[in-house]
Design an enzyme around this catalytic site. Structure first.
Site, PDB file in Angstrom:
ATOM      1  N   CYS A 266      12.815  19.407  -8.537  1.00 51.75           N
ATOM      2  CA  CYS A 266      13.579  18.951  -7.478  1.00 51.75           C
ATOM      3  C   CYS A 266      14.326  19.799  -6.876  1.00 51.75           C
ATOM      4  O   CYS A 266      14.911  20.277  -7.898  1.00 51.75           O
ATOM      5  CB  CYS A 266      14.415  18.145  -8.629  1.00 51.75           C
ATOM      6  SG  CYS A 266      15.873  17.239  -7.187  1.00 51.75           S
TER       7      CYS A 266
ATOM      8  N   CYS B 131      12.437  12.902  -7.539  1.00 51.07           N
ATOM      9  CA  CYS B 131      13.109  13.090  -9.267  1.00 51.07           C
ATOM     10  C   CYS B 131      13.564  12.241  -9.866  1.00 51.07           C
ATOM     11  O   CYS B 131      14.559  11.144  -9.975  1.00 51.07           O
ATOM     12  CB  CYS B 131      14.385  14.223  -8.638  1.00 51.07           C
ATOM     13  SG  CYS B 131      14.853  15.055  -9.708  1.00 51.07           S
TER      14      CYS B 131
ATOM     15  N   ASN C  93       0.541  -0.812   0.258  1.00 53.92           N
ATOM     16  CA  ASN C  93      -0.094   0.366  -0.046  1.00 53.92           C
ATOM     17  C   ASN C  93       0.680   1.321  -0.166  1.00 53.92           C
ATOM     18  O   ASN C  93       1.600   1.065  -0.110  1.00 53.92           O
ATOM     19  CB  ASN C  93      -1.138  -0.188   1.607  1.00 53.92           C
ATOM     20  CG  ASN C  93      -1.412  -1.049   1.331  1.00 53.92           C
ATOM     21  OD1 ASN C  93      -2.039  -1.776   0.015  1.00 53.92           O
ATOM     22  ND2 ASN C  93      -2.547  -1.836   2.618  1.00 53.92           N
TER      23      ASN C  93
ATOM     24  N   HIS D 268       6.049  -0.749  -2.639  1.00 53.20           N
ATOM     25  CA  HIS D 268       5.555  -0.218  -3.798  1.00 53.20           C
ATOM     26  C   HIS D 268       5.342   1.423  -3.552  1.00 53.20           C
ATOM     27  O   HIS D 268       4.860   2.020  -4.695  1.00 53.20           O
ATOM     28  CB  HIS D 268       3.939  -0.481  -3.921  1.00 53.20           C
ATOM     29  CG  HIS D 268       3.583  -1.673  -4.523  1.00 53.20           C
ATOM     30  ND1 HIS D 268       2.377  -2.768  -5.001  1.00 53.20           N
ATOM     31  CD2 HIS D 268       4.752  -2.595  -4.798  1.00 53.20           C
ATOM     32  CE1 HIS D 268       2.636  -3.704  -5.129  1.00 53.20           C
ATOM     33  NE2 HIS D 268       4.209  -3.787  -5.192  1.00 53.20           N
TER      34      HIS D 268
HETATM   35  N1  APR Z   1     -11.309  -7.626   5.244  1.00 50.82           N
HETATM   36  C1  APR Z   1      -9.562  -8.027   3.772  1.00 50.82           C
HETATM   37  N2  APR Z   1      -9.375  -8.058   2.871  1.00 50.82           N
HETATM   38  C2  APR Z   1     -10.140  -7.498   2.413  1.00 50.82           C
HETATM   39  C3  APR Z   1     -11.181  -6.907   2.953  1.00 50.82           C
HETATM   40  C4  APR Z   1     -10.997  -6.352   4.217  1.00 50.82           C
HETATM   41  N3  APR Z   1     -12.381  -5.039   4.420  1.00 50.82           N
HETATM   42  N4  APR Z   1     -11.733  -5.700   1.500  1.00 50.82           N
HETATM   43  C5  APR Z   1     -10.710  -6.110   0.897  1.00 50.82           C
HETATM   44  N5  APR Z   1     -10.336  -7.294   1.100  1.00 50.82           N
HETATM   45  C6  APR Z   1      -9.467  -8.153  -0.420  1.00 50.82           C
HETATM   46  C7  APR Z   1      -9.459  -8.371  -1.170  1.00 50.82           C
HETATM   47  O1  APR Z   1     -10.705  -9.962  -1.102  1.00 50.82           O
HETATM   48  C8  APR Z   1      -8.513  -8.981  -2.486  1.00 50.82           C
HETATM   49  O2  APR Z   1      -8.163  -9.694  -1.844  1.00 50.82           O
HETATM   50  O3  APR Z   1      -8.240  -7.351  -0.585  1.00 50.82           O
HETATM   51  C9  APR Z   1      -7.920  -7.727  -1.671  1.00 50.82           C
HETATM   52  C10 APR Z   1      -7.355  -6.734  -2.812  1.00 50.82           C
HETATM   53  O4  APR Z   1      -6.698  -6.701  -3.329  1.00 50.82           O
HETATM   54  P1  APR Z   1      -6.498  -6.098  -4.474  1.00 50.82           P
HETATM   55  O5  APR Z   1      -7.024  -5.242  -4.432  1.00 50.82           O
HETATM   56  O6  APR Z   1      -5.782  -6.730  -6.059  1.00 50.82           O
HETATM   57  O7  APR Z   1      -4.575  -5.265  -4.118  1.00 50.82           O
HETATM   58  P2  APR Z   1      -3.680  -5.489  -3.590  1.00 50.82           P
HETATM   59  O8  APR Z   1      -3.607  -7.183  -3.539  1.00 50.82           O
HETATM   60  O9  APR Z   1      -3.320  -4.856  -2.570  1.00 50.82           O
HETATM   61  O10 APR Z   1      -2.584  -5.001  -5.135  1.00 50.82           O
HETATM   62  C11 APR Z   1      -1.550  -5.212  -5.324  1.00 50.82           C
HETATM   63  O11 APR Z   1      -1.626  -4.926  -7.257  1.00 50.82           O
HETATM   64  O12 APR Z   1      -2.154  -2.586  -8.358  1.00 50.82           O
HETATM   65  C12 APR Z   1      -1.343  -2.899  -8.433  1.00 50.82           C
HETATM   66  O13 APR Z   1       0.064  -1.702  -6.313  1.00 50.82           O
HETATM   67  C13 APR Z   1      -0.431  -2.318  -6.462  1.00 50.82           C
HETATM   68  O14 APR Z   1      -0.151  -2.235  -4.644  1.00 50.82           O
HETATM   69  C14 APR Z   1      -0.917  -2.900  -5.348  1.00 50.82           C
HETATM   70  C15 APR Z   1      -0.847  -4.474  -6.005  1.00 50.82           C
END
Ligand code: APR
Length: 231
Positions: A133, A114, A89, A106
């Protein structure tokens, strides 16, 4: 000394009101990844990309850490061993929830980078394409976000700690993006007990020893209590 490595994804910040990426109403349903999360997208339209992260910075600043963030900070403070949070995140809810031993693999919304000299500085609330910058004066400021196709940060340190993990937990990640999605295999190779804490099984859910399904604000505090009780 026992080591716990925790990978977090957008799901841990969902109950703080921040959108995840791959939900039906998520960020990638509203924006094309190639337009706002790639170096090519930035060079094509730096104003669009800078604006996208300005909005995410505004929303993150207005959000508050939730019980899951706070539970991980309690684990770090009270566990008799090492606790490392590796987050995908870019919000600062882990820091504001009290976590200190933290890697933003990330990048983060609160830092500017920069593109000319790699200098980093605290990002203003609103960045503008072409901002200078403060170190080299080049008009090359960009969000300090790792975009698709770029190398995530501190990978050596992450793999070093994974290599000696006793417990690996992945919280709120869909397991769709590498290298983070490969961490469970790395931890398992080191003999760690692996668990996935998520709303539903992720794409790599089958690779975990254990699953705790449900909203993070309920599952994470319960899991932290069980660890600190020595269960
Ligand atoms: N509690 C627990 N899990 C949850 C909740 C909640 N309240 N709400 C959603 N989730 C879960 C979803 O089921 C899903 O599996 O969190 C996950 C979110 O998945 P993504 O939206 O794909 O996010 P993430 O896995 O962090 O993405 C990874 O992808 O786009 C790139 O760089 C970006 O860091 C990101 C990376």
């Amino acid at each position: 000394m026992s080591t716990i490595v925790i990978l977090t994804g957008a799901g841990i910040s969902a109950e703080s009101g921040l959108e995840t990426f791959r939900a039906d109403t998520g960020l990638w349903a509203k924006h094309r990844v190639e337009d706002v999360a790639t170096p090519e997208g930035f060079s094509r339209d730096p104003a669009l990309v800078t604006g996208f992260y300005n909005e995410r910075r505004r929303l993150a600043a207005a959000a508050r850490p939730n019980a899951a963030h706070r539970a991980l900070a309690r684990l770090e403070a009270e566990y008799d061993g090492e606790v490392l949070v590796v987050t995908q995140n870019v919000d600062d809810l882990h820091e504001r929830g009290g976590t200190q031993n933290l890697i933003h693999m990330h990048g983060g919304l609160n830092t500017a980078l920069c593109a000319a000299c790699d200098h980093r500085w605290p990002a203003p609330a609103k960045m503008h394409a072409g901002d200078a910058c403060p170190a080299c004066s080049a008009p090359a400021a960009r969000p300090d976000i790792v975009w698709f196709g770029e190398m995530p940060y501190q990978m050596d340190r992450i793999f070093d700690v994974l290599g000696r993990a006793h417990i690996f937990a992945a919280i709120g990640s869909s397991g769709n993006v590498y290298p983070a999605a490969g961490f469970v295999a790395e931890a398992a190779r080191a003999g760690a007990h692996t668990l996935e804490i998520n709303l539903e099984p992720s794409s790599v859910g089958a690779q975990f020893d254990e699953a705790l399904l449900g909203p993070a604000t309920q599952t994470v505090p319960a899991w932290v209590d069980s660890i600190l009780r020595g269960a």
